[in-house]
Scaffold this motif. Structure first.
Motif, PDB file in Angstrom:
ATOM      1  N   ARG A 133      64.261  36.810  31.547  1.00  0.00           N
ATOM      2  CA  ARG A 133      64.391  35.473  32.136  1.00  0.00           C
ATOM      3  C   ARG A 133      63.040  34.759  32.218  1.00  0.00           C
ATOM      4  O   ARG A 133      62.941  33.551  32.017  1.00  0.00           O
ATOM      5  CB  ARG A 133      65.001  35.602  33.522  1.00  0.00           C
ATOM      6  N   PHE A 134      61.986  35.533  32.529  1.00  0.00           N
ATOM      7  CA  PHE A 134      60.657  34.944  32.724  1.00  0.00           C
ATOM      8  C   PHE A 134      59.641  35.627  31.807  1.00  0.00           C
ATOM      9  O   PHE A 134      58.840  36.464  32.268  1.00  0.00           O
ATOM     10  CB  PHE A 134      60.230  35.088  34.192  1.00  0.00           C
ATOM     11  N   PRO A 135      59.638  35.325  30.525  1.00  0.00           N
ATOM     12  CA  PRO A 135      58.727  36.009  29.604  1.00  0.00           C
ATOM     13  C   PRO A 135      57.257  35.755  29.914  1.00  0.00           C
ATOM     14  O   PRO A 135      56.393  36.532  29.476  1.00  0.00           O
ATOM     15  CB  PRO A 135      59.115  35.439  28.235  1.00  0.00           C
ATOM     16  N   ASN A 136      56.944  34.693  30.669  1.00  0.00           N
ATOM     17  CA  ASN A 136      55.559  34.415  31.045  1.00  0.00           C
ATOM     18  C   ASN A 136      55.237  34.871  32.464  1.00  0.00           C
ATOM     19  O   ASN A 136      54.248  34.420  33.051  1.00  0.00           O
ATOM     20  CB  ASN A 136      55.263  32.916  30.908  1.00  0.00           C
ATOM     21  N   LEU A 137      56.065  35.747  33.003  1.00  0.00           N
ATOM     22  CA  LEU A 137      55.871  36.227  34.374  1.00  0.00           C
ATOM     23  C   LEU A 137      54.505  36.887  34.522  1.00  0.00           C
ATOM     24  O   LEU A 137      54.105  37.712  33.702  1.00  0.00           O
ATOM     25  CB  LEU A 137      56.972  37.233  34.733  1.00  0.00           C
ATOM     26  N   ARG A 138      53.785  36.528  35.601  1.00  0.00           N
ATOM     27  CA  ARG A 138      52.469  37.114  35.853  1.00  0.00           C
ATOM     28  C   ARG A 138      52.165  37.026  37.345  1.00  0.00           C
ATOM     29  O   ARG A 138      52.800  36.258  38.079  1.00  0.00           O
ATOM     30  CB  ARG A 138      51.382  36.401  35.053  1.00  0.00           C
ATOM     31  N   LEU A 139      51.194  37.817  37.793  1.00  0.00           N
ATOM     32  CA  LEU A 139      50.782  37.769  39.193  1.00  0.00           C
ATOM     33  C   LEU A 139      50.110  36.435  39.472  1.00  0.00           C
ATOM     34  O   LEU A 139      49.344  35.925  38.647  1.00  0.00           O
ATOM     35  CB  LEU A 139      49.812  38.913  39.506  1.00  0.00           C
ATOM     36  N   HIS A 174      49.804  43.821  36.559  1.00  0.00           N
ATOM     37  CA  HIS A 174      48.356  44.008  36.697  1.00  0.00           C
ATOM     38  C   HIS A 174      47.730  44.499  35.391  1.00  0.00           C
ATOM     39  O   HIS A 174      46.504  44.435  35.233  1.00  0.00           O
ATOM     40  CB  HIS A 174      48.071  45.010  37.817  1.00  0.00           C
ATOM     41  N   ARG A 175      48.569  44.951  34.469  1.00  0.00           N
ATOM     42  CA  ARG A 175      48.114  45.431  33.162  1.00  0.00           C
ATOM     43  C   ARG A 175      48.773  44.548  32.091  1.00  0.00           C
ATOM     44  O   ARG A 175      49.761  44.945  31.479  1.00  0.00           O
ATOM     45  CB  ARG A 175      48.501  46.895  32.979  1.00  0.00           C
ATOM     46  N   PRO A 176      48.252  43.343  31.874  1.00  0.00           N
ATOM     47  CA  PRO A 176      48.924  42.370  30.993  1.00  0.00           C
ATOM     48  C   PRO A 176      49.220  42.902  29.601  1.00  0.00           C
ATOM     49  O   PRO A 176      50.259  42.564  29.020  1.00  0.00           O
ATOM     50  CB  PRO A 176      47.928  41.203  30.944  1.00  0.00           C
ATOM     51  N   GLU A 177      48.345  43.770  29.072  1.00  0.00           N
ATOM     52  CA  GLU A 177      48.584  44.281  27.727  1.00  0.00           C
ATOM     53  C   GLU A 177      49.809  45.190  27.688  1.00  0.00           C
ATOM     54  O   GLU A 177      50.579  45.182  26.714  1.00  0.00           O
ATOM     55  CB  GLU A 177      47.345  45.022  27.206  1.00  0.00           C
ATOM     56  N   VAL A 178      50.039  45.954  28.766  1.00  0.00           N
ATOM     57  CA  VAL A 178      51.225  46.810  28.844  1.00  0.00           C
ATOM     58  C   VAL A 178      52.473  45.952  29.051  1.00  0.00           C
ATOM     59  O   VAL A 178      53.522  46.183  28.428  1.00  0.00           O
ATOM     60  CB  VAL A 178      51.085  47.846  29.982  1.00  0.00           C
ATOM     61  N   ALA A 179      52.351  44.936  29.925  1.00  0.00           N
ATOM     62  CA  ALA A 179      53.476  44.044  30.167  1.00  0.00           C
ATOM     63  C   ALA A 179      53.898  43.321  28.892  1.00  0.00           C
ATOM     64  O   ALA A 179      55.093  43.197  28.600  1.00  0.00           O
ATOM     65  CB  ALA A 179      53.117  43.028  31.250  1.00  0.00           C
ATOM     66  N   GLU A 180      52.920  42.840  28.097  1.00  0.00           N
ATOM     67  CA  GLU A 180      53.239  42.151  26.853  1.00  0.00           C
ATOM     68  C   GLU A 180      53.910  43.092  25.858  1.00  0.00           C
ATOM     69  O   GLU A 180      54.832  42.696  25.135  1.00  0.00           O
ATOM     70  CB  GLU A 180      51.970  41.555  26.248  1.00  0.00           C
ATOM     71  N   ASP A 181      53.447  44.320  25.809  1.00  0.00           N
ATOM     72  CA  ASP A 181      54.055  45.320  24.922  1.00  0.00           C
ATOM     73  C   ASP A 181      55.520  45.529  25.290  1.00  0.00           C
ATOM     74  O   ASP A 181      56.407  45.577  24.419  1.00  0.00           O
ATOM     75  CB  ASP A 181      53.277  46.630  25.029  1.00  0.00           C
ATOM     76  N   LEU A 182      55.807  45.626  26.588  1.00  0.00           N
ATOM     77  CA  LEU A 182      57.187  45.854  27.027  1.00  0.00           C
ATOM     78  C   LEU A 182      58.055  44.616  26.769  1.00  0.00           C
ATOM     79  O   LEU A 182      59.209  44.739  26.331  1.00  0.00           O
ATOM     80  CB  LEU A 182      57.208  46.218  28.509  1.00  0.00           C
ATOM     81  N   LYS A 183      57.516  43.429  27.021  1.00  0.00           N
ATOM     82  CA  LYS A 183      58.281  42.205  26.758  1.00  0.00           C
ATOM     83  C   LYS A 183      58.672  42.104  25.288  1.00  0.00           C
ATOM     84  O   LYS A 183      59.755  41.616  24.950  1.00  0.00           O
ATOM     85  CB  LYS A 183      57.456  40.979  27.156  1.00  0.00           C
TER      86      LYS A 183
END
Length: 398
Positions: free
Chosen positions: A367-373, A253-262
């Motif tokens: 496995r899924f670097p483009n994973l999103r809701l 739900h927080r794409p910027e945080v998810a991208e940082d972690l990826k």
């Protein structure tokens, strides 16, 4: 928030994967009067330092089935059992036996098993329908498979095991007779499973607990052994499943945080701890206690004798302890959250849960670097009437 006017508890969650509004103001009062799902009253201790201190206070008893404590649910005693002593010194003797089975060596030896399970689940998820439903495809089966492997539950029993536990943990979702059926059948199933392990021991946790109880019969009676197996199976499945799902929902739900972690997967361990702090597995209902006498908090506020008390995991949002607690910070250090409890009541399975959460998170993001809701966060559905406050469904795509 008026501390003297009872509010309904658990607090309603925000529509999106965010914290309830009550969390923002609850620490204005060290004690908050609440009404439980049963309609019974309780007091919620809201401040981190009070909560940490009270986890070790023997004037608060966990034997709520023996005292006139408030009920969580009108039709389900949940964790109350008058035959089990959840207070020191008896509790410490039993816990010491169980903790031997949760050694660092045993947990780390499970890591390759968890890695393999995550890979197999992601293979199936990738080959299955799109969008994928993360709870059923990944969050539920992973901890079920791990805890059943660890305790030696036969593969053919896993669906039955899950169904009985889900019924056992109903707060208001199921009618009284269905809850009772699940409770009785779950206990009977454990009796049969333990009897089978006594007859043919294996390399599993139940067999280990049986061996220890036979060598030291004064520390763990047959009834207590079955009680601990029941507790470990529940804790090892449903709380971890809920946290895997809610963690990913909050993160995605927080794409910027998810991208940082990826981009920085070495941060997965600290991200897991922050997600444990920020999006707790459930509520404070599991911390129900009974005040054996008046107890004074740090600011002089008194918990009255006879009160039903909850030690708030919501104290993870205390700004006296956590800098900018309402911000999800995957780089947060010294993250001493209360999600697993504290002191002698620190969760016995915390190391297992942490390891599973790390492998589950790392595995999905690699496995899924483009994973999103697949839907807006506001559209995610939470289950109604259960013990935990996770998500019923989390559709994802990649």
């Amino acid at each position: 928030m008026d501390s003297s006017c009872p509010v309904s508890y658990p607090f309603p969650w925000a529509p999106a994967p965010d914290i309830p509004e009550h969390w923002r103001t609850m620490r204005e009062n060290p004690l908050l009067h609440v009404t439980l799902p049963s309609g019974d009253p309780a007091v919620l201790v809201t401040r981190y330092k009070d909560v940490r201190q009270l986890f070790a206070d023997e004037r608060l008893s966990r034997n709520t089935s023996r005292y006139p404590a408030s009920r969580i649910s009108a039709n389900n005693d949940l964790f109350g059992d008058p035959e089990i002593d959840n207070d020191p010194p008896r509790y410490l003797e039993e816990r010491s036996v169980v903790m031997r089975a949760f050694s660092a060596r045993r947990i780390e030896a499970l890591r390759p098993v968890v890695k393999q399970i995550t890979q197999e689940l992601m293979d199936a998820m990738e080959a299955g329908p799109k969008p994928a439903e993360l709870m059923e495809a990944y969050a539920y089966p992973l901890p079920i498979l791990v805890i059943c492997h660890m305790l030696g539950v036969p593969p053919e029993d896993r669906a039955k095991f899950r169904s009985l536990i889900d019924g056992y943990l109903s707060v208001t979702r199921l009618p009284d007779d269905e809850v009772e059926r699940c409770r009785v059948q779950y206990w009977d199933y454990l009796s049969e499973l333990i009897a089978a392990k006594r007859a043919e021991p294996g390399d599993d946790l139940i067999s280990e607990l049986i061996r220890v109880s036979q060598e030291e019969p004064g520390k763990l009676t047959p009834y207590q052994l079955q009680h601990w197996v029941k507790t470990l199976l529940i804790a090892g499945y449903v709380t971890t499943a809920s946290q895997i799902g809610t963690s990913m929902a909050v993160l995605l739900h927080r794409p910027e945080v998810a991208e940082d972690l990826k981009a920085n997967l070495e941060l997965v361990p600290s991200a897991v701890e922050e997600l444990l702090r920020f999006q707790i597995m459930g509520t404070s209902l599991g911390s129900l206690r009974y005040a054996l006498e008046d107890i004074e908090l740090l600011d002089g506020t008194v918990i009255p004798k006879g009160a039903t008390v909850m030690l708030s995991v919501e104290s993870n949002m205390d700004d006296d302890v956590f800098e900018e607690p309402l911000t999800l910070d995957i780089r947060r250090q010294d993250n001493h959250h209360m999600t697993f409890g504290a002191g002698i009541h620190f969760c016995a399975g915390a190391a297992l849960a942490r390891m599973e959460l790390q492998e589950a998170t790392d595995g999905l993001l690699r496995r899924f670097p483009n994973l999103r809701l697949a839907v807006a966060g506001e559209e995610l559905e939470r289950p109604v009437g259960g013990f935990l406050a996770g998500y019923a469904r989390i559709p994802v795509k990649w």
